[in-house]
Enzyme design. Structure first.
Site, PDB file in Angstrom:
ATOM      1  N   HIS A   1      47.667  27.878  38.303  1.00 55.00           N
ATOM      2  CA  HIS A   1      48.405  29.044  38.785  1.00 55.00           C
ATOM      3  C   HIS A   1      48.887  29.820  37.572  1.00 55.00           C
ATOM      4  O   HIS A   1      49.412  29.243  36.613  1.00 55.00           O
ATOM      5  CB  HIS A   1      49.591  28.606  39.646  1.00 55.00           C
TER       6      HIS A   1
ATOM      7  N   HIS B   1      49.981  34.199  36.035  1.00 53.06           N
ATOM      8  CA  HIS B   1      50.413  35.560  36.360  1.00 53.06           C
ATOM      9  C   HIS B   1      49.609  36.562  35.515  1.00 53.06           C
ATOM     10  O   HIS B   1      50.178  37.242  34.656  1.00 53.06           O
ATOM     11  CB  HIS B   1      51.903  35.736  36.058  1.00 53.06           C
TER      12      HIS B   1
ATOM     13  N   HIS C   1      52.533  38.346  42.878  1.00 56.09           N
ATOM     14  CA  HIS C   1      53.050  37.179  42.128  1.00 56.09           C
ATOM     15  C   HIS C   1      52.032  36.694  41.087  1.00 56.09           C
ATOM     16  O   HIS C   1      52.355  36.583  39.909  1.00 56.09           O
ATOM     17  CB  HIS C   1      53.407  36.048  43.112  1.00 56.09           C
TER      18      HIS C   1
ATOM     19  N   GLU D   1      28.741  40.599  36.208  1.00 60.24           N
ATOM     20  CA  GLU D   1      28.673  39.159  36.469  1.00 60.24           C
ATOM     21  C   GLU D   1      29.666  38.639  37.499  1.00 60.24           C
ATOM     22  O   GLU D   1      29.631  37.456  37.856  1.00 60.24           O
ATOM     23  CB  GLU D   1      28.796  38.401  35.156  1.00 60.24           C
TER      24      GLU D   1
ATOM     25  N   GLU E   1      55.677  24.181  41.963  1.00 56.60           N
ATOM     26  CA  GLU E   1      54.495  24.490  42.792  1.00 56.60           C
ATOM     27  C   GLU E   1      53.610  23.253  43.010  1.00 56.60           C
ATOM     28  O   GLU E   1      52.489  23.396  43.506  1.00 56.60           O
ATOM     29  CB  GLU E   1      53.652  25.598  42.127  1.00 56.60           C
TER      30      GLU E   1
END
Ligand code: 13P
Ligand code: ZN
Length: 271
Positions: free
Chosen positions: A139, A141, A210, A169, A116
């Site tokens: 990134h 999951h 994803h 918040e 990525e």
């Protein structure tokens, strides 16, 4: 030369990946992080003129030419970073022509940066254009954010609104809301370009079914951003099947945003 394994940026990467693994967000090789490092931070630990090898990037990253990034390796497990930083991380410099990455340290088993990395670099470029202090792209999951993707419309306004309602918040932590992409093939320049386009507006981008991308000035800020979205998604998933008796009202969300002086997406409220 000081030992790079004692560098604060390596320590931060070790702590963050270990935390994310233990939260259950990064199974197997899931997730990747890139961290913009100033030359002055790296110089005490490395001879920056010594390039170990050059790895093609597959797109033109010239807006960040010459910049250094500490990045997780492709196929590497977050759970292993703290035990073997040199095998699981790499410090790279984007070449002068923006076409490749010069490996300065790490990926000691011959590995390379995350698949990525194009999406990361494109996101860095997009965020730096709106916030010159942006340094981290993450990134991951996260479990409940992902679960919510299966039972909730992939719509930016609706999803942001629901997340804001879940914790007091939230609107203060992510007043810009969450950007949402449909399911797309990961590891491609296309998903990188789509993510970067969203990053012009949002610091959090959900990749449908994803995971999530987050961006920020520091590792803590970026982690905290994703952690807050994930907490909100958790409350949503834990309550979605139950009658909703109470909720935070839109005028209360407005009051909160005004009290904390944040520039929130007014079009995401129904006032
Ligand atoms: P990498 O192992 O290449 O970092 O990929 C993990 C991932 O989460 C893909 O989206
Ligand atoms: Zn992923």
């Amino acid at each position: 030369m000081k030992n790079i394994l004692t560098a604060p940026f390596i320590e931060e990467m070790k702590r963050t990946t270990a935390n994310m693994y233990r939260l259950g967000w990064d199974e197997r090789n899931g997730g990747n992080i890139s961290y913009l490092i100033e030359e002055s931070e790296a110089e005490p630990y490395l001879d920056l003129s010594r390039v170990i090898r050059t790895i093609p990037l597959g797109f033109d990253a010239s807006p960040v030419s010459g910049k250094l990034f500490l990045v997780t390796g492709t196929g590497k497990y977050f759970k292993n970073v703290e035990h073997d930083p040199e095998g699981n991380l790499g410090l790279v410099r984007v070449s002068a022509d923006g076409q490749s990455a010069e490996l300065l340290w790490g990926f000691s088993d011959g590995g390379k940066f995350t698949s990525e990395f194009p999406a990361h670099l494109m996101s860095h470029i997009a965020r730096l254009a709106v916030d010159p202090e942006n340094r981290v792209v993450m990134h991951t999951h996260p479990t409940y954010t992902l679960a919510m993707n299966y039972i909730y419309e992939l719509d930016e306004k609706k999803m942001t609104h629901t997340l804001w309602e879940m914790c007091t918040e939230c609107i203060v932590v992510f007043p810009d809301g969450v950007g949402v992409l449909p399911w797309m093939l990961c590891g491609t320049n296309e998903i990188g370009e789509a993510t970067a386009e969203k990053m012009k507006e949002f610091r959090v981008v959900i990749w449908g079914m994803h995971g999530v991308y987050g961006a920020g000035k520091t590792m803590d800020e970026t982690f905290g951003l994703i952690e807050t979205v994930e907490k909100a998604a958790q409350i949503y998933v834990l309550t979605a099947h139950l009658p909703r008796i109470n909720t935070i009202q839109d005028d209360q969300l407005k009051t909160l945003a005004e009290a904390f002086g944040v520039n929130y997406r007014k079009d995401f409220l129904n006032l």
